[in-house]
Design a protein around this motif. Structure first.
Motif, PDB file in Angstrom:
ATOM      1  N   LEU A 113       0.834  -1.638   0.377  1.00 25.57           N
ATOM      2  CA  LEU A 113      -0.090  -0.038  -0.085  1.00 25.57           C
ATOM      3  C   LEU A 113       0.877   1.289   0.450  1.00 25.57           C
ATOM      4  N   ASP A 114       1.280   1.338   0.727  1.00 27.82           N
ATOM      5  CA  ASP A 114       2.771   2.528   0.854  1.00 27.82           C
ATOM      6  C   ASP A 114       3.321   2.778  -0.527  1.00 27.82           C
ATOM      7  N   ASP A 115       3.554   1.701  -1.338  1.00 28.91           N
ATOM      8  CA  ASP A 115       3.450   2.156  -2.913  1.00 28.91           C
ATOM      9  C   ASP A 115       2.366   2.810  -3.340  1.00 28.91           C
ATOM     10  N   LEU A 116       1.374   3.051  -2.899  1.00 31.08           N
ATOM     11  CA  LEU A 116      -0.189   3.500  -3.627  1.00 31.08           C
ATOM     12  C   LEU A 116       0.052   4.720  -3.786  1.00 31.08           C
ATOM     13  N   MET A 117       1.005   5.088  -2.287  1.00 35.09           N
ATOM     14  CA  MET A 117       0.230   6.894  -1.874  1.00 35.09           C
ATOM     15  C   MET A 117       0.738   7.933  -3.387  1.00 35.09           C
ATOM     16  N   PRO A 118       0.455   8.930  -3.004  1.00 37.43           N
ATOM     17  CA  PRO A 118       0.360   9.646  -4.395  1.00 37.43           C
ATOM     18  C   PRO A 118       1.852  10.393  -4.343  1.00 37.43           C
ATOM     19  N   TRP A 119       2.699   9.897  -3.256  1.00 34.80           N
ATOM     20  CA  TRP A 119       3.811  10.596  -3.057  1.00 34.80           C
ATOM     21  C   TRP A 119       5.517  10.119  -3.102  1.00 34.80           C
ATOM     22  N   SER A 120       4.493   8.364  -4.088  1.00 35.77           N
ATOM     23  CA  SER A 120       5.396   6.966  -3.855  1.00 35.77           C
ATOM     24  C   SER A 120       6.072   6.880  -5.089  1.00 35.77           C
ATOM     25  N   GLN A 121       7.691   7.447  -4.898  1.00 41.30           N
ATOM     26  CA  GLN A 121       8.346   7.131  -6.453  1.00 41.30           C
ATOM     27  C   GLN A 121       8.177   6.282  -7.255  1.00 41.30           C
ATOM     28  N   LYS A 122       7.188   5.317  -7.016  1.00 42.50           N
ATOM     29  CA  LYS A 122       6.975   3.923  -7.008  1.00 42.50           C
ATOM     30  C   LYS A 122       5.437   3.614  -8.019  1.00 42.50           C
ATOM     31  N   PRO A 124       3.783   4.750 -11.120  1.00 41.98           N
ATOM     32  CA  PRO A 124       3.542   5.107 -12.925  1.00 41.98           C
ATOM     33  C   PRO A 124       3.559   6.101 -13.278  1.00 41.98           C
ATOM     34  N   LEU A 125       4.803   6.544 -14.377  1.00 48.26           N
ATOM     35  CA  LEU A 125       3.975   7.671 -14.884  1.00 48.26           C
ATOM     36  C   LEU A 125       3.380   8.217 -15.654  1.00 48.26           C
ATOM     37  N   THR A 126       2.555   6.881 -16.148  1.00 50.64           N
ATOM     38  CA  THR A 126       1.305   7.248 -16.400  1.00 50.64           C
ATOM     39  C   THR A 126       0.456   8.249 -15.300  1.00 50.64           C
ATOM     40  N   CYS A 127       0.237   8.072 -14.544  1.00 53.47           N
ATOM     41  CA  CYS A 127      -0.101   8.741 -13.538  1.00 53.47           C
ATOM     42  C   CYS A 127       0.055  10.386 -13.136  1.00 53.47           C
ATOM     43  N   ARG A 128       1.346  10.255 -13.873  1.00 51.70           N
ATOM     44  CA  ARG A 128       2.530  11.982 -13.619  1.00 51.70           C
ATOM     45  C   ARG A 128       1.633  12.782 -14.154  1.00 51.70           C
ATOM     46  N   VAL A 129       1.571  14.019 -14.013  1.00 51.33           N
ATOM     47  CA  VAL A 129       1.096  15.668 -15.001  1.00 51.33           C
ATOM     48  C   VAL A 129       2.509  16.245 -15.194  1.00 51.33           C
ATOM     49  N   PHE A 130       3.315  16.099 -16.141  1.00 53.08           N
ATOM     50  CA  PHE A 130       4.231  16.803 -17.215  1.00 53.08           C
ATOM     51  C   PHE A 130       3.356  17.826 -17.038  1.00 53.08           C
ATOM     52  N   LYS A 131       4.340  18.668 -16.408  1.00 53.82           N
ATOM     53  CA  LYS A 131       3.631  20.672 -17.377  1.00 53.82           C
ATOM     54  C   LYS A 131       5.276  20.992 -18.164  1.00 53.82           C
ATOM     55  N   SER A 132       5.461  21.891 -18.940  1.00 60.58           N
ATOM     56  CA  SER A 132       6.155  22.016 -20.099  1.00 60.58           C
ATOM     57  C   SER A 132       6.041  23.133 -20.105  1.00 60.58           C
TER      58      SER A 132
END
Length: 132
Positions: A113-122, A124-132
């Motif tokens: 469950l720790d790996d699923l916390m929003p602040w976890s580095q684990k 997936p990149l598909t969940c991240r918002v990348f700002k240009s």
């Protein structure tokens, strides 16, 4: 400054009627002192809650849309999902993608469950918002 404010509150408490507006403010401040000073113990906490208030503004404005929360269970479900979504946003995640990740993950042990916390580095990149 907080130490001086604390001393002032304690001095004024005996001089002001507890039922007066100032007395109520003094009592409230003293009763909430631990919460008021929490930011001193954890550098990640902000002094002001402006960001939190901005986060809940759409929820408050759209409260008529939340009529399903007319029971304690509905209210708890509402606040839970809303907290997950806003925490995801604060951690640079796309809420929709993050929720998909949560719903389709099946952690085999509680430690996962720790790996699923929003602040976890684990996360997936598909969940991240990348700002240009």
């Amino acid at each position: 400054m907080l130490e001086a404010y604390s001393r002032w509150l304690l001095q004024q408490r005996g001089k002001v009627l507890s039922k007066s507006k100032l007395g109520e403010v003094i009592t409230y401040s003293l009763n909430q002192w631990e919460k008021l000073t929490a930011f001193l113990k954890d550098g990640r906490l902000e002094i002001y809650n402006n960001r939190s208030e901005r986060s809940i503004k759409p929820f408050v404005i759209g409260r008529k849309n939340w009529l399903f929360a007319n029971t304690p269970r509905g209210a708890k479900a509402s606040v839970t999902i809303y907290s997950v979504i806003e925490t995801a946003k604060e951690n640079g995640l796309n809420p929709f993608q993050y929720l998909k990740c949560l719903f389709f993950e099946d952690p085999k042990n509680p430690q996962a469950l720790d790996d699923l916390m929003p602040w976890s580095q684990k996360i997936p990149l598909t969940c991240r918002v990348f700002k240009s």
